[in-house]
Motif scaffolding. Structure first.
Motif, mmCIF file in Angstrom:
data_model
loop_
_atom_site.group_PDB
_atom_site.id
_atom_site.type_symbol
_atom_site.label_atom_id
_atom_site.label_comp_id
_atom_site.label_asym_id
_atom_site.label_seq_id
_atom_site.Cartn_x
_atom_site.Cartn_y
_atom_site.Cartn_z
ATOM 1 N N THR A 281 -10.403 71.350 8.246
ATOM 2 C CA THR A 281 -10.485 69.835 7.896
ATOM 3 C C THR A 281 -10.057 69.909 6.405
ATOM 4 O OG1 THR A 281 -12.686 70.262 7.089
ATOM 5 C CG2 THR A 281 -12.469 69.499 9.148
ATOM 6 N N ARG A 282 -9.839 68.678 5.812
ATOM 7 C CA ARG A 282 -9.214 68.553 4.453
ATOM 8 C C ARG A 282 -10.147 67.630 3.845
ATOM 9 N NH1 ARG A 282 -5.482 69.960 0.761
ATOM 10 N NH2 ARG A 282 -4.866 68.622 -0.813
ATOM 11 N N PRO A 283 -11.169 67.533 2.921
ATOM 12 C CA PRO A 283 -11.863 66.368 2.553
ATOM 13 C C PRO A 283 -11.020 65.351 1.482
ATOM 14 C CG PRO A 283 -13.009 68.562 1.905
ATOM 15 C CD PRO A 283 -11.772 68.920 2.540
ATOM 16 N N PHE A 284 -11.517 64.325 1.621
ATOM 17 C CA PHE A 284 -10.908 63.048 0.939
ATOM 18 C C PHE A 284 -11.154 63.529 -0.693
ATOM 19 C CE2 PHE A 284 -11.538 60.648 4.750
ATOM 20 C CZ PHE A 284 -10.302 60.780 5.302
ATOM 21 N N ASP A 285 -12.287 64.006 -1.180
ATOM 22 C CA ASP A 285 -12.592 64.255 -2.294
ATOM 23 C C ASP A 285 -12.446 65.954 -2.537
ATOM 24 O OD1 ASP A 285 -13.840 64.966 -4.785
ATOM 25 O OD2 ASP A 285 -16.005 64.090 -4.247
ATOM 26 N N ALA A 289 -13.997 70.517 -1.916
ATOM 27 C CA ALA A 289 -13.136 71.736 -1.523
ATOM 28 C C ALA A 289 -11.708 71.231 -1.219
ATOM 29 C CB ALA A 289 -13.701 72.447 -0.071
ATOM 30 N N LYS A 290 -10.974 72.323 -1.088
ATOM 31 C CA LYS A 290 -9.576 71.663 -0.874
ATOM 32 C C LYS A 290 -9.224 71.743 0.720
ATOM 33 C CE LYS A 290 -7.624 73.725 -5.072
ATOM 34 N NZ LYS A 290 -6.813 75.025 -5.771
ATOM 35 N N ILE A 317 -13.670 79.819 6.040
ATOM 36 C CA ILE A 317 -13.403 79.598 4.742
ATOM 37 C C ILE A 317 -13.671 78.275 4.312
ATOM 38 C CG2 ILE A 317 -11.340 79.396 3.325
ATOM 39 C CD1 ILE A 317 -9.812 81.122 5.337
ATOM 40 N N ILE A 318 -14.307 78.111 3.147
ATOM 41 C CA ILE A 318 -14.498 76.972 2.381
ATOM 42 C C ILE A 318 -13.574 77.407 1.003
ATOM 43 C CG2 ILE A 318 -15.853 75.214 1.333
ATOM 44 C CD1 ILE A 318 -17.845 75.711 3.601
ATOM 45 N N SER A 325 -17.307 77.822 -2.374
ATOM 46 C CA SER A 325 -16.368 78.627 -1.676
ATOM 47 C C SER A 325 -17.127 79.724 -0.891
ATOM 48 C CB SER A 325 -15.620 79.325 -2.883
ATOM 49 O OG SER A 325 -14.691 78.505 -3.564
ATOM 50 N N ILE A 326 -16.344 79.895 0.356
ATOM 51 C CA ILE A 326 -16.679 80.793 1.339
ATOM 52 C C ILE A 326 -15.358 81.403 1.854
ATOM 53 C CG2 ILE A 326 -17.750 81.476 3.500
ATOM 54 C CD1 ILE A 326 -19.838 79.424 2.836
ATOM 55 N N ASN A 327 -15.362 82.899 1.820
ATOM 56 C CA ASN A 327 -14.162 83.605 2.669
ATOM 57 C C ASN A 327 -14.696 84.721 3.459
ATOM 58 O OD1 ASN A 327 -11.926 84.515 3.402
ATOM 59 N ND2 ASN A 327 -10.916 84.240 1.328
ATOM 60 N N GLU A 328 -14.856 84.538 4.578
ATOM 61 C CA GLU A 328 -15.487 85.418 5.561
ATOM 62 C C GLU A 328 -14.545 86.032 6.756
ATOM 63 O OE1 GLU A 328 -20.191 84.371 4.865
ATOM 64 O OE2 GLU A 328 -19.257 83.811 6.779
ATOM 65 N N THR A 329 -14.715 87.108 7.067
ATOM 66 C CA THR A 329 -13.770 87.726 8.031
ATOM 67 C C THR A 329 -14.863 88.522 9.075
ATOM 68 O OG1 THR A 329 -11.723 87.621 7.281
ATOM 69 C CG2 THR A 329 -12.061 88.726 9.189
#
Length: 339
Positions: A281-285, A289-290, A317-318, A325-329
């Protein structure tokens, strides 16, 4: 005495053989087994000598079955057959306690087995799976990782219901570094054979990260590229409304657009299954988040008709604002139960 025994064994063998379904091919071959599905012009015959065999429907002369089946004809007409009897080439006979009804093979769109959930429900396909992974390591640091996820799917007429859930926990020397769970419900309504309208609701709760709760509700069109005995692939495009709640009790409400996908494909006689599911997804705001990404990519190895070994990679990923921000694998190997 020996003659009686041999006669008994012969009769028992013949009675068991009579329970098998039979497929006569146009080239004169005859295959026996259990017919499990006809979909998208592919007939699936389960055998004890070659596993699941996929047969092109236009190569079939006629068939015979010994158990109830639901036969869907073109123009959305359906018939329930207690048994199916063979007929001349290109036809079969549906038997349901009255005079047999002769039907042309080219007029048959789908054959499925009626499911029983307390009572018999026609035109219902119920499937599901549960996967469990547990890893415990005793060393300089004791670590324990537990992961369980499930999916159950109900398909009835033009509707498809899908419920997913997952729980993850990881601790090291008594300190919990991962502790979260998620629930996701999807409702698809098929407008045509391939186009459908999707509504999705999701919830995530994390006891460790600053981003504690995520709520999402979305709706939009989807397309089923294929869905047959060898796998399925669908995609949808949704407009979402979401809410993020943080550890400091602050919250953000925002809209977004995104895509969802669900893909699986069987290989080597259905012994292996490749799969990937997820959403982006891509938030409008963009201050929230990007973009966000949550996806699973993996493979299953079939042990029995109901058990499998599974390996998957999960990416969550957020990307964007520092407070979310989240970046998990995660790499997960476990045992699965399928129905």
């Amino acid at each position: 005495m020996l003659v009686r025994l041999l006669t008994f064994l012969l009769l028992a063998f013949l009675s068991l053989s009579s329970l098998a379904d039979t497929v006569w091919m146009k080239n004169g071959d005859r295959l026996t087994g259990t017919i499990s599905l006809l979909n998208d012009s592919k007939l699936v015959l389960d055998t004890d000598y070659a596993g699941s065999v996929t047969i092109s429907w236009n190569k079939v002369s006629t068939i015979e079955t010994s158990s109830p089946l639901l036969v869907k004809l073109k123009k959305d007409k359906q018939e329930k057959a207690k048994i199916i009897k063979p007929a001349e080439e290109g036809k079969l006979q549906l038997v349901n306690g009255t005079e047999p009804q002769e039907v042309a093979l080219q007029d048959i769109k789908q054959i499925i087995k009626p499911k029983k959930l307390g009572v018999e429900i026609d035109d219902l396909i119920w499937s599901g799976k549960v996967n469990i992974a547990l890893d415990s390591k005793k060393a300089e640091k004791d670590t324990t990782t537990f992961d369980i996820d499930f999916q159950t799917k109900l398909e009835h007429s033009n509707w498809r219901h899908i419920l997913n859930g997952e729980y993850n926990r990881k601790s090291s020397d008594g300190n919990v570094s991962t502790n979260n769970y998620a629930l996701d419900y999807t409702l698809d309504h098929f407008i045509t054979k391939q186009w459908f309208w999707q509504t999705n609701a999701g919830f995530k709760l994390d006891h460790i990260e600053d981003l504690r709760k995520q709520y999402t509700l979305g709706t939009g069109p989807g397309y089923q590229f294929w869905d047959d005995s060898l796998g399925a692939f669908s995609m949808s495009s949704l407009i979402n409304v979401s809410r993020y709640e943080y550890q400091d009790t602050s919250s953000k409400n925002f809209g977004s657009y995104g895509i969802r996908w669900d893909y699986n494909r069987y290989l080597l006689g259905k012994n292996f299954e490749l799969f990937t599911t997820g959403n982006a997804t891509r938030p409008f705001d963009t201050s929230v988040a990007k973009y966000t990404l949550d996806t699973d990519i993996g493979i299953r190895y079939k042990l029995t008709d109901w058990a499998s070994l599974n390996f998957k990679v999960n990416r969550n990923i957020i990307n964007g604002a520092s407070d979310s921000s989240i970046n998990e694998t995660r790499y997960i190997f476990g045992f699965g139960i399928n129905w």
